[in-house]
Design a protein around this motif. Structure first.
Motif, mmCIF file in Angstrom:
data_model
loop_
_atom_site.group_PDB
_atom_site.id
_atom_site.type_symbol
_atom_site.label_atom_id
_atom_site.label_comp_id
_atom_site.label_asym_id
_atom_site.label_seq_id
_atom_site.Cartn_x
_atom_site.Cartn_y
_atom_site.Cartn_z
ATOM 1 N N VAL A 130 10.021 5.952 -14.127
ATOM 2 C CA VAL A 130 9.860 5.460 -15.505
ATOM 3 C C VAL A 130 8.391 5.184 -15.798
ATOM 4 O O VAL A 130 7.577 5.074 -14.891
ATOM 5 N N GLN A 131 8.112 5.045 -17.064
ATOM 6 C CA GLN A 131 6.763 4.653 -17.474
ATOM 7 C C GLN A 131 6.468 3.268 -16.893
ATOM 8 O O GLN A 131 7.271 2.347 -17.061
ATOM 9 N N PRO A 132 5.335 3.121 -16.240
ATOM 10 C CA PRO A 132 5.014 1.803 -15.672
ATOM 11 C C PRO A 132 4.906 0.725 -16.754
ATOM 12 O O PRO A 132 4.611 1.019 -17.906
ATOM 13 N N GLY A 133 5.150 -0.489 -16.354
ATOM 14 C CA GLY A 133 4.981 -1.631 -17.268
ATOM 15 C C GLY A 133 6.217 -1.865 -18.097
ATOM 16 O O GLY A 133 7.048 -2.710 -17.754
ATOM 17 N N HIS A 134 6.377 -1.060 -19.166
ATOM 18 C CA HIS A 134 7.522 -1.333 -20.048
ATOM 19 C C HIS A 134 8.817 -0.665 -19.578
ATOM 20 O O HIS A 134 9.899 -1.006 -20.040
ATOM 21 N N HIS A 135 8.709 0.338 -18.708
ATOM 22 C CA HIS A 135 9.881 0.946 -18.070
ATOM 23 C C HIS A 135 10.765 1.760 -19.004
ATOM 24 O O HIS A 135 11.950 1.959 -18.720
ATOM 25 N N GLU B 267 4.295 6.272 -8.351
ATOM 26 C CA GLU B 267 4.238 6.899 -7.026
ATOM 27 C C GLU B 267 3.048 6.415 -6.189
ATOM 28 O O GLU B 267 3.139 6.329 -4.973
ATOM 29 N N TYR B 268 1.966 6.078 -6.855
ATOM 30 C CA TYR B 268 0.771 5.653 -6.102
ATOM 31 C C TYR B 268 0.413 4.212 -6.483
ATOM 32 O O TYR B 268 -0.738 3.857 -6.625
ATOM 33 N N SER B 269 1.455 3.411 -6.694
ATOM 34 C CA SER B 269 1.277 2.026 -7.148
ATOM 35 C C SER B 269 1.639 1.061 -6.005
ATOM 36 O O SER B 269 2.204 1.477 -4.998
ATOM 37 N N ASP C 172 0.865 -1.180 0.000
ATOM 38 C CA ASP C 172 0.000 0.000 0.000
ATOM 39 C C ASP C 172 0.905 1.233 0.000
ATOM 40 O O ASP C 172 1.694 1.434 0.929
ATOM 41 N N TRP C 173 0.790 2.038 -1.022
ATOM 42 C CA TRP C 173 1.701 3.189 -1.140
ATOM 43 C C TRP C 173 1.538 4.177 0.010
ATOM 44 O O TRP C 173 2.413 4.997 0.274
ATOM 45 N N ARG C 174 0.403 4.097 0.709
ATOM 46 C CA ARG C 174 0.173 5.025 1.839
ATOM 47 C C ARG C 174 0.995 4.618 3.070
ATOM 48 O O ARG C 174 1.203 5.407 3.978
ATOM 49 N N ASP C 175 1.451 3.356 3.047
ATOM 50 C CA ASP C 175 2.170 2.803 4.202
ATOM 51 C C ASP C 175 3.658 3.142 4.087
ATOM 52 O O ASP C 175 4.392 2.539 3.310
ATOM 53 N N ARG C 176 4.112 4.118 4.889
ATOM 54 C CA ARG C 176 5.503 4.575 4.769
ATOM 55 C C ARG C 176 6.466 3.687 5.556
ATOM 56 O O ARG C 176 7.678 3.907 5.509
ATOM 57 N N GLY D 164 6.150 -0.447 -4.483
ATOM 58 C CA GLY D 164 7.168 -0.117 -3.475
ATOM 59 C C GLY D 164 8.307 0.737 -3.991
ATOM 60 O O GLY D 164 9.400 0.712 -3.424
ATOM 61 N N THR D 165 8.066 1.500 -5.035
ATOM 62 C CA THR D 165 9.139 2.281 -5.663
ATOM 63 C C THR D 165 8.734 3.756 -5.679
ATOM 64 O O THR D 165 8.236 4.244 -6.690
ATOM 65 N N TYR D 166 8.970 4.453 -4.591
ATOM 66 C CA TYR D 166 8.438 5.809 -4.449
ATOM 67 C C TYR D 166 9.567 6.823 -4.299
ATOM 68 O O TYR D 166 10.676 6.483 -3.893
ATOM 69 N N HIS D 167 9.245 8.113 -4.611
ATOM 70 C CA HIS D 167 10.240 9.177 -4.414
ATOM 71 C C HIS D 167 9.760 10.227 -3.416
ATOM 72 O O HIS D 167 10.537 11.041 -2.951
ATOM 73 N N PHE D 168 8.468 10.268 -3.133
ATOM 74 C CA PHE D 168 7.901 11.146 -2.108
ATOM 75 C C PHE D 168 8.153 12.635 -2.344
ATOM 76 O O PHE D 168 8.286 13.407 -1.383
ATOM 77 N N ALA D 169 8.231 13.035 -3.597
ATOM 78 C CA ALA D 169 8.440 14.473 -3.859
ATOM 79 C C ALA D 169 7.206 15.259 -3.434
ATOM 80 O O ALA D 169 6.071 14.859 -3.710
ATOM 81 N N ASP D 170 7.427 16.378 -2.760
ATOM 82 C CA ASP D 170 6.341 17.318 -2.481
ATOM 83 C C ASP D 170 6.875 18.718 -2.745
ATOM 84 O O ASP D 170 7.955 18.869 -3.316
ATOM 85 N N ARG D 171 6.167 19.742 -2.299
ATOM 86 C CA ARG D 171 6.613 21.095 -2.658
ATOM 87 C C ARG D 171 7.912 21.469 -1.952
ATOM 88 O O ARG D 171 8.609 22.382 -2.366
ATOM 89 N N ASP D 172 8.236 20.773 -0.869
ATOM 90 C CA ASP D 172 9.407 21.158 -0.080
ATOM 91 C C ASP D 172 10.655 20.329 -0.375
ATOM 92 O O ASP D 172 11.772 20.797 -0.160
ATOM 93 N N GLY D 173 10.463 19.087 -0.790
ATOM 94 C CA GLY D 173 11.656 18.252 -0.962
ATOM 95 C C GLY D 173 11.330 16.921 -1.613
ATOM 96 O O GLY D 173 10.196 16.665 -2.033
ATOM 97 N N VAL D 174 12.350 16.056 -1.675
ATOM 98 C CA VAL D 174 12.228 14.789 -2.398
ATOM 99 C C VAL D 174 13.177 13.770 -1.782
ATOM 100 O O VAL D 174 14.188 14.131 -1.186
ATOM 101 N N GLY D 175 12.851 12.483 -1.969
ATOM 102 C CA GLY D 175 13.735 11.404 -1.524
ATOM 103 C C GLY D 175 13.073 10.528 -0.475
ATOM 104 O O GLY D 175 12.000 10.842 0.046
ATOM 105 N N VAL D 176 13.715 9.394 -0.202
ATOM 106 C CA VAL D 176 13.149 8.398 0.706
ATOM 107 C C VAL D 176 13.992 8.375 1.977
ATOM 108 O O VAL D 176 15.201 8.148 1.904
ATOM 109 N N ASP D 177 13.357 8.590 3.086
ATOM 110 C CA ASP D 177 14.100 8.553 4.351
ATOM 111 C C ASP D 177 14.280 7.098 4.770
ATOM 112 O O ASP D 177 13.359 6.449 5.255
#
Ligand code: GCV
Length: 675
Positions: free
Chosen positions: A519-524, A533-535, A327-331, A538-551
């Motif tokens: 990348v484009q999903p599926g064929h990459h 990002e909302y898939s 679940d992409w909501r689960d950090r 388990g491959t997320y970058h978490f970009a928002d207006r303030d920053g980006v990256g995975v803690d």
């Protein structure tokens, strides 16, 4: 009768063994001592070269006449202890070059070493040198489907046409096809590969039968590869006892299941006496595995190892196990942690005939990843490191991306710090495995320059601490034979210029600072910043207006950094010490965060994306200037791919820069156009 050197249809590029590279070998008197099938291959190679270039295979020593002669000898002649079956010694004295080996494969590798050396092997004196592979298992995994798969096609993540082994649901059986497989074996032997898995690790219904009623087709492929010292392996379904055997269960601890595998394996060896073993993707991306029966991976792998052990076979058990329905909501769930969490606790529990096959990075063959923490965490397990020659995430053989430097960095990484062993050393028990990038394309790898990656697989497996630049030079000499063109220096420099930095160029215009995917999903292929990002993958970058990256720190993130031992756990824990290129893999930082380079993250993103495109423009220009120095078809194929690479690089630049400009609102300090 001696075997012949395989022949290729005229439409197929010979890749790195055009006849011309055999000239130094084929223009002298050669004595070959020893007997056996691989010695016969050596004999056939030398005889073929002599028939082209005027030399002669001597019947006995009396026919040798001094300077310029070559002696290739098995056993006697001073192969030192510890040379192993694949090592060889080389020396030159009194004008005679001598290669000695204890095993037949060693003689074959010695022959190809001479081909690499060219005329230099026959000049001056040469003190005795010993060569032996650092890794005993040097393998290519083909993700080839027997039947064309409705979504993945004939070759999963294949960018080089169809499979070399399978067509229209059957093993290729025509004379031309088998000759091509033989030639493939020859190419692989010439760079040091000694094992091939002939079908996809995702084992679909038709492919499952290769283990039983269709094993004869595998045997035909094995026969074509055998003369070049290559053992054939098969990917199998863990559910085979159910799917093929009609059993009610595939529970590895059920006696009937173990018996079924023992009998199936006995039959495989009856058909293929030198069969290498099984490759298994279990409990991963929908493939069946021991979890369904409440069993662990050691239970599953050890049961298969027991079936293979009497014949000396190996099970390559993949560690690519993670939850692809996250679940992409689960950090708190972090895909990067998964292989370590599953496998590190099992260290010491795998049987000797199990090799645990670990992807070199914790995610999935991104352009930049840290080394997987699994590799340093299992000293009591035979580990193979898996790399990906097929360019799933690195331009799909439409973009030039020479991966030698990336693999070399991974292989020389020391998981426990400067004093500890390197990844290459830790892989001694299990070897190196690469997902193949070859197919039935006339240039083998779709993009002719991607052949360099295939070549590097074998050379780095033979010597993981080899300089990738030297490997590239070898490939250039063996493929383009610059010495026989009108301008050798321009050709060598041009090829080095377009290949050398191409991995970093690709990194510059795609996902930044180790964050991956986008990348484009599926064929990459191609950019899609939020594509995953909302898939559930388990491959997320978490970009928002303030920053980006995975803690992924221990202090505030997923704790992945803590899977490394000292010193890396500390290095990766803090943005202050984390290397720039991995910053967004390990940390979520503001756009204004200042890198060690002195640039802010956002300015780095803008700058590298403009630079990456400029570097592709320059490479395309250099390539255009080499047209007169090689065959027209090869030049044209690369030129055509550069058009696509440039289009793709601009697309990446504009997606990434625009996305981050819109998210952050920070303008480019250099005022360039961002949309
Ligand atoms: C063969 C990635 C690829 C899949 C591949 C998988 C694996 O997820 O996208 O195509 O499946 O890796 O390594 O098993």
């Amino acid at each position: 009768m001696l075997p012949s050197v395989p022949s290729l249809p005229g439409s197929v590029d010979p890749a790195w063994l055009p006849p011309e590279v055999f000239r130094p070998l084929g223009s002298r008197r050669t004595l070959i001592r020893g007997a056996g099938p691989l010695v016969d291959t050596v004999h056939a190679e030398v005889a073929d070269a002599c028939s082209r270039f005027g030399g002669r295979v001597a019947r006995d020593a009396r026919e040798l006449g001094g300077p310029g002669d070559l002696v290739l000898e098995l056993g006697e002649g001073g192969a030192p202890d510890g040379l192993g079956d694949e090592g060889f010694v080389l020396a030159r004295a009194d004008g005679v070059t001598r290669v000695g080996a204890a095993g037949q494969a060693g003689l074959l590798y010695g022959l190809f070493h001479l081909v690499r050396l060219g005329e230099a092997a026959f000049r001056g004196e040469r003190a005795r040198e010993t060569h032996r592979p650092a890794l005993g298992s040097r393998m290519l995994d083909h993700w080839d489907n027997v039947a064309v798969h409705p979504v993945m096609g004939q070759v999963e993540r294949g960018y080089s046409g169809g499979s070399l082994f399978w067509r229209d649901g059957l093993a290729r059986g025509s004379r031309d096809d088998l000759e091509r497989v033989r030639w493939y074996g020859r190419l692989l032997a010439a760079c040091g590969v000694n094992a091939v898995a002939v079908n996809n690790v995702n084992v679909h219904e038709a492919e499952a039968h290769l283990l039983t009623d269709r094993v004869g087709e595998v045997a035909a492929i094995a026969e074509a590869l055998r003369p070049y010292g290559i053992r054939t392996h098969l990917s199998v379904s863990f559910a085979a006892p159910v799917v093929l055997g009609g059993l009610a269960t595939a529970d590895p601890l059920e006696g009937a299941v173990a018996d079924w595998w023992a009998e199936a394996t006995r039959r495989v060896y009856a058909a293929i006496p030198d069969f290498g073993g099984y490759v298994v993707k279990a409990d991963s991306e929908g493939q069946p595995g021991p979890f369904a029966y409440g069993r662990g991976h050691a239970d599953g792998a050890n049961m298969l190892a027991a079936a293979l052990a009497p014949y000396g076979g190996t099970v390559h058990w993949r560690a690519f196990v993670y939850n692809h329905r996250q679940d992409w909501r689960d950090r708190t769930t972090d895909r990067a942690r998964a292989a370590f969490d599953h496998f590190a606790p099992l260290d010491g529990e795998f049987a000797p005939h199990v090799v645990l096959q670990v992807k070199h990075g914790p995610m999935d063959f991104q352009v930049r990843e840290p080394v997987s923490p699994v590799i340093g965490a299992m000293p009591n397990t035979r580990l193979a490191v898996e790399i990906q020659a097929t360019q799933e995430y690195t331009g799909q053989q439409r973009h030039v991306c020479w991966l030698g430097p990336m693999w070399s960095e991974a292989l020389s990484f020391r998981p426990t710090g400067e004093e500890g062993p390197s990844v290459g050393e830790l892989a001694r028990g299990g070897g190196l495995v690469a997902v193949s990038n070859a197919g039935d394309d006339p240039f083998w790898t779709g993009h002719p320059l991607a052949q360099a990656n295939l070549y590097a697989v074998g050379r780095l497996a033979w010597q993981p601490d080899a300089d990738p630049g030297a490997v590239l030079d070898e490939w250039i000499e063996l493929s383009f034979v610059p010495g026989r063109t009108a301008d050798p220096a321009r050709l060598r420099e041009g090829l080095r210029a377009v290949l050398d930095g191409s991995w970093r160029t690709y990194e510059k215009y795609t996902a930044p600072l180790g964050v991956g995917f986008m990348v484009q999903p599926g064929h990459h292929y191609g950019p899609s910043v939020d594509g995953y990002e909302y898939s559930p993958w388990g491959t997320y970058h978490f970009a928002d207006r303030d920053g980006v990256g995975v803690d992924r720190s221990r202090a505030t993130g997923t704790g992945f950094a803590g899977q490394y031992p000292t010193p890396w756990a500390e290095v990766y824990e803090s943005p202050e010490t984390c290397p720039d290129e991995l910053l967004l893999f390990f940390h979520h930082v503001p756009y204004g965060h200042v890198l060690h380079s002195g640039d802010t993250v956002i300015q780095h993103i803008y700058d590298t994306h403009f630079e990456g495109v400029a570097e592709v423009e320059e490479a395309r220009r250099v390539w255009a200037g080499l047209a007169d120095l090689m065959g027209a078809a090869r030049h044209a194929r690369v030129a055509e791919r550069y058009e696509e690479q440039l289009r793709g690089a601009r697309e990446w630049r504009d997606h990434i820069n625009t996305y981050f400009f819109r998210k952050s609102g920070v303008p480019d300090a250099r005022g360039r156009r961002i949309h």
